[in-house]
Design a protein around this motif. Structure first.
Motif, short mmCIF file in Angstrom:
data_model
loop_
_atom_site.label_atom_id
_atom_site.label_comp_id
_atom_site.label_asym_id
_atom_site.label_seq_id
_atom_site.Cartn_x
_atom_site.Cartn_y
_atom_site.Cartn_z
N LEU A 222 50.01 41.79 50.40
CA LEU A 222 50.66 42.92 49.74
C LEU A 222 49.67 43.80 48.97
O LEU A 222 49.91 45.01 48.81
CB LEU A 222 51.75 42.40 48.79
CG LEU A 222 52.69 43.43 48.17
CD1 LEU A 222 53.42 44.22 49.25
CD2 LEU A 222 53.70 42.73 47.26
N SER B 165 61.47 40.96 47.63
CA SER B 165 61.45 41.43 49.01
C SER B 165 62.51 42.50 49.24
O SER B 165 62.27 43.48 49.96
CB SER B 165 61.69 40.24 49.96
OG SER B 165 61.74 40.67 51.29
N SER C 227 53.72 52.60 44.98
CA SER C 227 52.76 51.51 44.77
C SER C 227 53.15 50.64 43.58
O SER C 227 53.00 49.41 43.61
CB SER C 227 51.36 52.08 44.56
OG SER C 227 51.33 52.95 43.43
N THR D 64 62.48 50.12 49.39
CA THR D 64 61.51 51.16 49.05
C THR D 64 60.82 51.70 50.29
O THR D 64 60.71 52.92 50.49
CB THR D 64 60.47 50.60 48.06
OG1 THR D 64 61.13 50.17 46.87
CG2 THR D 64 59.44 51.66 47.71
N SER E 25 61.16 45.81 47.79
CA SER E 25 60.11 46.43 48.60
C SER E 25 60.65 46.92 49.95
O SER E 25 60.24 47.98 50.44
CB SER E 25 58.96 45.45 48.82
OG SER E 25 59.39 44.31 49.53
N THR E 26 61.57 46.16 50.55
CA THR E 26 62.14 46.58 51.83
C THR E 26 62.90 47.89 51.69
O THR E 26 62.73 48.82 52.50
CB THR E 26 63.08 45.49 52.39
OG1 THR E 26 62.33 44.29 52.62
CG2 THR E 26 63.72 45.95 53.70
N GLN F 69 57.25 43.16 43.73
CA GLN F 69 57.27 42.05 44.68
C GLN F 69 56.05 41.17 44.52
O GLN F 69 56.14 39.94 44.64
CB GLN F 69 57.35 42.56 46.12
CG GLN F 69 57.49 41.40 47.11
CD GLN F 69 57.57 41.83 48.55
OE1 GLN F 69 57.26 42.97 48.89
NE2 GLN F 69 57.97 40.92 49.42
N ALA G 61 65.40 49.19 42.96
CA ALA G 61 64.48 50.13 43.62
C ALA G 61 64.87 51.58 43.33
O ALA G 61 64.00 52.42 43.05
CB ALA G 61 64.48 49.88 45.13
N ILE H 16 49.73 48.03 48.51
CA ILE H 16 49.88 48.69 47.21
C ILE H 16 48.74 49.67 46.99
O ILE H 16 48.95 50.81 46.55
CB ILE H 16 49.92 47.63 46.08
CG1 ILE H 16 51.19 46.78 46.20
CG2 ILE H 16 49.85 48.30 44.72
CD1 ILE H 16 51.25 45.63 45.22
N LEU I 249 56.19 48.43 44.51
CA LEU I 249 55.80 47.28 45.32
C LEU I 249 55.10 46.21 44.47
O LEU I 249 55.08 45.04 44.84
CB LEU I 249 54.87 47.73 46.45
CG LEU I 249 55.50 48.65 47.50
CD1 LEU I 249 54.47 49.02 48.56
CD2 LEU I 249 56.71 47.99 48.15
#
Length: 414
Positions: A87, A24, A167, A30, A27-28, A173, A157, A91, A170
């Protein structure tokens, strides 16, 4: 620290959730940096962050009885599975270059609803298999997991940005959700039915009455209510995610590497402090730790706003990271001690919702005001707010009753 027979389950539970939290964080970071690089707007960042919290804030207290009614292992399994399913289209949208703000906001909204159920479920599940003496260490482990999100998430990241598309990043995650989902199949928790027979948990057939019971508990206990409002207000002042990217671009005129450096400095301080809390069980005088640590957080935030160099800014974010876990762990230990187990799912949901409400207000006004007046001024103003609220709470003095050994969880529950 653990009840006999649950060591492996606790290990699998914490490792699986650690990986999920780490994913998480990747991805956050990113998505936030993608928004910053593409739009350079604190308002858009704030909207995305608010969307990731507001639905959970509004629905959390109403979803809370689920945590106390259904098997917590199954709740977490469903949440991890649905998170992975949500998710996949995000992606795909990044891969096909079809991503847009409404789609990201929708993803954040649905994820927020799942988090509103998953977070109190995880804490309640861990509380089931940990002894009363281990509550402080559990709070430290919880802080360590979230600290790792701030430390390793930005680092990983940033490294991945050099070689992979959004993509693909992510996809990391997605992998962590799958690992967490699989690990939960091997977790064993005490059956709720057995705990009901022992008098540690009671089921209520009336869903509405479950909600009323939780709010009635909070209304009767002034000290816990003051603690709840205290954290809600200071969360308005200490919110950083919607402002920190703008500090990097507006003041330091830098890129994602500096943002990752600031977040990593904060996270390293968080990890160092959370390890210390886990090893020692935290402060024995928890209310005093709160009332000393909170204004220290405010001063660190204000100092960050007037830092002339990146190095000095990293120093203040590191100090902020050191103080934060001690404050949060002290608060978590208090809630674990004074809230009866049969009410924990509902009370923790209320606590999360109101605490995140303050954070959401901070995101909204922090991002909008930073666009208009600059990130530095908003950081200083937020720090002053935190110090002022702490002074008011000290003068009110109700929190000090939580240190009195004459109180008991059973007494509070009656």
């Amino acid at each position: 620290m653990l009840f006999p027979g649950y060591r492996v389950s606790f290990f699998l539970l914490t490792i699986g959730q650690f990986l999920s939290v780490l994913g998480s964080g990747i991805s956050t970071f990113t998505i936030v940096w993608w928004l910053t690089a593409k739009y350079n707007s604190g308002t858009l960042i704030a909207i995305q962050l608010i969307a990731s919290m507001l639905p959970g804030i509004l629905l959390g207290p109403f979803l809370a009885p689920i945590v106390d009614r259904l098997p917590r292992q199954k709740i977490m399994l469903v949440c991890d599975l649905l998170n992975a399913v949500l998710l996949v289209p995000i992606i795909a949208a990044f891969a096909l270059e079809k991503i847009n703000i409404p789609l990201l906001v929708l993803f954040a909204v649905l994820s927020s609803v799942l988090a509103a159920v998953h977070q109190p479920t995880l804490l309640s599940a861990c509380s089931q298999i940990i002894t009363p003496e281990g509550r402080g260490k559990l709070a430290g482990i919880r802080e360590f997991m979230h600290a790792s999100k701030s430390v390793f998430g930005p680092i990983i990241a940033t490294l991945l940005f050099n070689w992979f598309a959004v993509s693909q990043i992510l996809g990391v995650q997605l992998l962590t959700f799958i690992i967490s989902f699989v690990s939960l199949f091997f977790v064993k928790l005490p059956p709720l039915l057995d705990r009901e027979k022992q008098g540690l948990w009671t089921a209520n057939d009336d869903y509405k009455q479950d909600l009323i019971e939780a709010w009635h508990f909070m209304r009767r206990n002034r000290s816990l209510s003051i603690l709840l409002v205290f954290f809600m207000l200071v969360n308005i002042g200490i919110t950083l995610p919607s402002i920190l990217p703008l500090l990097v671009t507006q003041v330091f005129h830098a890129g994602p590497g500096v943002l990752a450096g600031l977040e990593t400095a904060y996270g390293i301080g968080w990890i160092v402090s959370s390890i210390a809390v886990t090893a020692t069980g935290g402060f024995s005088q928890r209310v005093q730790a709160l009332l000393i640590g909170m204004p220290a957080c405010g001063l660190c935030r204000a100092s960050l706003g007037i830092s002339p160099t990146v190095g000095l800014a990293m120093g203040f974010t590191f100090l902020y990271g050191v103080v934060g876990p001690a404050v949060n762990a002290s608060s978590t230990s208090i809630w674990l001690e004074w809230v009866p187990e049969r009410l924990q799912g509902r009370i923790f949901s209320i606590r999360n919702s109101l605490g995140q409400f303050g954070t959401t207000i901070g995101y909204l006004f922090g991002g909008i005001l930073a666009d208009r007046y600059g990130a530095s001024l908003i950081l200083v103003g937020g720090g002053v707010l935190v110090v002022a609220v702490t002074i008011l709470v000290i003068l009110e003095s109700s929190l000090f009753s939580l240190e009195q050994s004459s109180l008991s969880r059973e007494g509070l529950a009656e």
